[in-house]
Design a protein around this motif. Sequence first.
Motif, PDB file in Angstrom:
ATOM      1  N   HIS A 129       9.137  -8.563  24.324  1.00  0.00           N
ATOM      2  CA  HIS A 129       9.291  -7.203  24.670  1.00  0.00           C
ATOM      3  C   HIS A 129      10.485  -6.608  24.646  1.00  0.00           C
ATOM      4  CE1 HIS A 129       5.651  -8.656  26.973  1.00  0.00           C
ATOM      5  NE2 HIS A 129       5.380  -7.603  26.639  1.00  0.00           N
ATOM      6  N   LEU A 130      10.401  -5.436  24.117  1.00  0.00           N
ATOM      7  CA  LEU A 130      11.747  -4.744  23.815  1.00  0.00           C
ATOM      8  C   LEU A 130      12.534  -4.546  24.980  1.00  0.00           C
ATOM      9  CD1 LEU A 130      10.471  -1.831  21.393  1.00  0.00           C
ATOM     10  CD2 LEU A 130      11.241  -3.976  20.660  1.00  0.00           C
ATOM     11  N   ASN A 131      14.047  -4.812  24.920  1.00  0.00           N
ATOM     12  CA  ASN A 131      14.830  -4.354  26.143  1.00  0.00           C
ATOM     13  C   ASN A 131      15.245  -3.170  25.999  1.00  0.00           C
ATOM     14  OD1 ASN A 131      16.885  -4.221  24.366  1.00  0.00           O
ATOM     15  ND2 ASN A 131      17.746  -6.331  25.055  1.00  0.00           N
ATOM     16  N   TYR A 132      16.179  -2.748  26.896  1.00  0.00           N
ATOM     17  CA  TYR A 132      16.908  -1.209  26.996  1.00  0.00           C
ATOM     18  C   TYR A 132      17.221  -1.043  25.576  1.00  0.00           C
ATOM     19  CZ  TYR A 132      15.648  -1.611  32.047  1.00  0.00           C
ATOM     20  OH  TYR A 132      15.370  -1.730  33.167  1.00  0.00           O
ATOM     21  N   ASN A 133      18.309  -1.658  24.952  1.00  0.00           N
ATOM     22  CA  ASN A 133      18.681  -1.399  23.754  1.00  0.00           C
ATOM     23  C   ASN A 133      17.554  -1.371  22.409  1.00  0.00           C
ATOM     24  OD1 ASN A 133      21.210  -1.387  24.778  1.00  0.00           O
ATOM     25  ND2 ASN A 133      21.584  -3.625  24.437  1.00  0.00           N
ATOM     26  N   GLY A 134      16.579  -2.286  22.848  1.00  0.00           N
ATOM     27  CA  GLY A 134      15.318  -2.145  21.792  1.00  0.00           C
ATOM     28  C   GLY A 134      14.931  -0.926  21.949  1.00  0.00           C
ATOM     29  N   HIS A 135      14.255  -0.382  22.836  1.00  0.00           N
ATOM     30  CA  HIS A 135      13.794   0.848  23.156  1.00  0.00           C
ATOM     31  C   HIS A 135      14.731   2.036  22.723  1.00  0.00           C
ATOM     32  CE1 HIS A 135      10.147   0.248  25.359  1.00  0.00           C
ATOM     33  NE2 HIS A 135      10.751  -0.864  25.853  1.00  0.00           N
ATOM     34  N   ALA A 136      15.901   1.885  22.768  1.00  0.00           N
ATOM     35  CA  ALA A 136      16.759   3.105  22.368  1.00  0.00           C
ATOM     36  C   ALA A 136      16.811   3.083  20.922  1.00  0.00           C
ATOM     37  CB  ALA A 136      18.359   3.032  23.038  1.00  0.00           C
ATOM     38  N   LYS A 137      17.000   1.824  20.422  1.00  0.00           N
ATOM     39  CA  LYS A 137      17.146   1.639  19.053  1.00  0.00           C
ATOM     40  C   LYS A 137      15.885   2.331  18.127  1.00  0.00           C
ATOM     41  CE  LYS A 137      19.575  -1.497  16.952  1.00  0.00           C
ATOM     42  NZ  LYS A 137      20.291  -2.862  16.603  1.00  0.00           N
ATOM     43  N   ASN A 191       0.899  -1.195   0.076  1.00  0.00           N
ATOM     44  CA  ASN A 191      -0.001   0.020  -0.037  1.00  0.00           C
ATOM     45  C   ASN A 191       0.987   1.168   0.010  1.00  0.00           C
ATOM     46  OD1 ASN A 191      -1.833   2.069   0.436  1.00  0.00           O
ATOM     47  ND2 ASN A 191      -3.179   0.761   1.728  1.00  0.00           N
ATOM     48  N   LYS A 192       0.926   1.995  -1.160  1.00  0.00           N
ATOM     49  CA  LYS A 192       1.702   2.992  -1.356  1.00  0.00           C
ATOM     50  C   LYS A 192       1.416   4.330  -0.787  1.00  0.00           C
ATOM     51  CE  LYS A 192       4.630   0.268  -3.725  1.00  0.00           C
ATOM     52  NZ  LYS A 192       5.579  -0.460  -2.905  1.00  0.00           N
ATOM     53  N   ILE A 193       0.150   4.285  -0.148  1.00  0.00           N
ATOM     54  CA  ILE A 193      -0.490   5.567   0.386  1.00  0.00           C
ATOM     55  C   ILE A 193      -0.207   5.559   1.869  1.00  0.00           C
ATOM     56  CG2 ILE A 193      -2.597   6.692   0.745  1.00  0.00           C
ATOM     57  CD1 ILE A 193      -3.761   5.555  -1.596  1.00  0.00           C
ATOM     58  N   ILE A 194      -0.028   4.476   2.503  1.00  0.00           N
ATOM     59  CA  ILE A 194       0.050   4.341   3.966  1.00  0.00           C
ATOM     60  C   ILE A 194       1.551   4.067   4.198  1.00  0.00           C
ATOM     61  CG2 ILE A 194      -0.277   3.025   6.083  1.00  0.00           C
ATOM     62  CD1 ILE A 194      -2.682   1.943   4.637  1.00  0.00           C
ATOM     63  N   LYS A 195       1.952   5.198   5.284  1.00  0.00           N
ATOM     64  CA  LYS A 195       3.431   5.173   5.725  1.00  0.00           C
ATOM     65  C   LYS A 195       3.559   4.022   6.927  1.00  0.00           C
ATOM     66  CE  LYS A 195       4.360   9.974   4.897  1.00  0.00           C
ATOM     67  NZ  LYS A 195       3.013  10.374   4.233  1.00  0.00           N
ATOM     68  N   SER A 196       4.412   3.037   6.613  1.00  0.00           N
ATOM     69  CA  SER A 196       4.286   1.728   7.492  1.00  0.00           C
ATOM     70  C   SER A 196       5.874   1.593   7.690  1.00  0.00           C
ATOM     71  CB  SER A 196       3.390   0.635   7.150  1.00  0.00           C
ATOM     72  OG  SER A 196       3.781   0.120   5.848  1.00  0.00           O
ATOM     73  N   TYR A 197       6.110   1.021   8.939  1.00  0.00           N
ATOM     74  CA  TYR A 197       7.820   0.807   9.040  1.00  0.00           C
ATOM     75  C   TYR A 197       7.440  -0.636  10.077  1.00  0.00           C
ATOM     76  CZ  TYR A 197       8.242   5.617   7.606  1.00  0.00           C
ATOM     77  OH  TYR A 197       7.989   6.641   6.800  1.00  0.00           O
ATOM     78  N   VAL A 198       8.700  -1.413   9.848  1.00  0.00           N
ATOM     79  CA  VAL A 198       9.014  -2.662  10.283  1.00  0.00           C
ATOM     80  C   VAL A 198      10.407  -2.652  10.951  1.00  0.00           C
ATOM     81  CG1 VAL A 198       8.812  -4.398   8.708  1.00  0.00           C
ATOM     82  CG2 VAL A 198       8.330  -5.051  10.861  1.00  0.00           C
ATOM     83  N   PHE A 199      10.642  -2.932  12.062  1.00  0.00           N
ATOM     84  CA  PHE A 199      12.135  -2.971  12.261  1.00  0.00           C
ATOM     85  C   PHE A 199      12.445  -4.222  12.975  1.00  0.00           C
ATOM     86  CE2 PHE A 199      10.637   1.228  13.002  1.00  0.00           C
ATOM     87  CZ  PHE A 199      11.299   2.029  11.685  1.00  0.00           C
ATOM     88  N   ASN A 200      13.138  -5.177  12.443  1.00  0.00           N
ATOM     89  CA  ASN A 200      13.331  -6.522  12.877  1.00  0.00           C
ATOM     90  C   ASN A 200      14.660  -6.639  13.557  1.00  0.00           C
ATOM     91  OD1 ASN A 200      10.889  -7.849  12.136  1.00  0.00           O
ATOM     92  ND2 ASN A 200      11.517  -7.788  10.030  1.00  0.00           N
ATOM     93  N   ASP A 201      15.370  -5.651  13.581  1.00  0.00           N
ATOM     94  CA  ASP A 201      16.752  -5.769  14.360  1.00  0.00           C
ATOM     95  C   ASP A 201      16.617  -5.239  16.041  1.00  0.00           C
ATOM     96  OD1 ASP A 201      16.274  -3.221  13.760  1.00  0.00           O
ATOM     97  OD2 ASP A 201      18.270  -2.592  13.277  1.00  0.00           O
ATOM     98  N   LEU A 202      15.430  -5.074  16.432  1.00  0.00           N
ATOM     99  CA  LEU A 202      15.167  -4.463  17.665  1.00  0.00           C
ATOM    100  C   LEU A 202      15.452  -5.673  18.833  1.00  0.00           C
ATOM    101  CD1 LEU A 202      12.061  -2.533  17.304  1.00  0.00           C
ATOM    102  CD2 LEU A 202      14.308  -1.718  17.085  1.00  0.00           C
ATOM    103  N   GLU A 203      16.132  -5.264  19.918  1.00  0.00           N
ATOM    104  CA  GLU A 203      16.585  -6.538  20.889  1.00  0.00           C
ATOM    105  C   GLU A 203      15.550  -6.616  21.794  1.00  0.00           C
ATOM    106  OE1 GLU A 203      20.631  -6.007  22.427  1.00  0.00           O
ATOM    107  OE2 GLU A 203      20.947  -4.522  20.553  1.00  0.00           O
ATOM    108  N   LEU A 204      15.299  -7.754  22.489  1.00  0.00           N
ATOM    109  CA  LEU A 204      14.105  -8.161  23.315  1.00  0.00           C
ATOM    110  C   LEU A 204      14.585  -8.652  24.305  1.00  0.00           C
ATOM    111  CD1 LEU A 204      12.054 -10.269  20.472  1.00  0.00           C
ATOM    112  CD2 LEU A 204      11.924  -7.851  21.155  1.00  0.00           C
ATOM    113  N   PHE A 205      13.913  -8.676  25.338  1.00  0.00           N
ATOM    114  CA  PHE A 205      14.267  -9.393  26.693  1.00  0.00           C
ATOM    115  C   PHE A 205      13.993 -10.871  26.393  1.00  0.00           C
ATOM    116  CE2 PHE A 205      12.627  -5.292  28.876  1.00  0.00           C
ATOM    117  CZ  PHE A 205      14.016  -5.156  29.446  1.00  0.00           C
ATOM    118  N   ALA A 206      14.549 -11.807  27.555  1.00  0.00           N
ATOM    119  CA  ALA A 206      14.618 -12.850  27.258  1.00  0.00           C
ATOM    120  C   ALA A 206      13.227 -13.777  27.162  1.00  0.00           C
ATOM    121  CB  ALA A 206      15.033 -13.773  28.682  1.00  0.00           C
ATOM    122  N   ASP A 207      12.283 -12.916  27.242  1.00  0.00           N
ATOM    123  CA  ASP A 207      10.737 -13.661  26.998  1.00  0.00           C
ATOM    124  C   ASP A 207      10.670 -13.577  25.425  1.00  0.00           C
ATOM    125  OD1 ASP A 207      10.587 -10.909  26.581  1.00  0.00           O
ATOM    126  OD2 ASP A 207       8.657 -10.777  27.204  1.00  0.00           O
ATOM    127  N   GLY A 208      11.313 -12.973  24.664  1.00  0.00           N
ATOM    128  CA  GLY A 208      11.348 -13.077  23.336  1.00  0.00           C
ATOM    129  C   GLY A 208      10.052 -12.235  22.620  1.00  0.00           C
TER     130      GLY A 208
END
Length: 211
Positions: A190-198, A171-188
């Motif tokens: 939720h974003l960990n501290y580095n994930g939030h910063a990134k 869909n070229k009209i909608i602005k959407s993004y996905v970031f698959n390099d965000l780091e997670l807590f051990a639960d797999g």
Amino acid sequence: MKKILIYGDSNVWGDNFITRKRIPDESQWSNILQKELGNDYKILQEGLPGRVAGSIEKEKQFKNGRDTFLSTFRTNAPVDIIIIALGTNDLQIKYDRETSCIIEDLLWYKDIIEQEYADEDNKNKYFKKGKLPEIIYILPTHFTTVRRDNPIFNNHSEIKRQQIIKSFNDNKIIKSYVFNDLELFADGIHLNYNGHAKLANYVKNIIGELT
């Protein structure tokens, strides 16, 4: 001053699922973003653990994103940018949702803002100078599909996630993004501290491109 409404789930709220507590305010990506953008912006952080995009939660109905979005928008209006960061919880095994239904629920947010704008009274009251806010989607990031104790997602959840991403990318009209390099807590999940910063840095760059 420009106002940015971030409407999302536990990864907007800042959930550390391991400790069952909220990570410190200064480590949440919304607040990091606020610091980075400075006084020219006001970040309105509206995250809720377990929030779904639609109205599918029967027991804890306060988690239904569609049910509370309009009141949240009007409470904070007018805003310049709306960031919708939902969709992950809808992929949980327990909801057993079709991909098309999740996509429909996500697109509803853009549709309802446009409907509000089309109403002349609402346009004058809730929108800046009669202008639609930019709507940005942060699509579900990666997660761990299998957990031994109590699996929340499975391989079908990941397939659906990829289908959602493809649909929005097409869909070229909608602005959407996905970031698959965000780091997670051990639960797999939720974003960990580095994930939030990134993520804060990524969103800062997106906002920079809009202004």
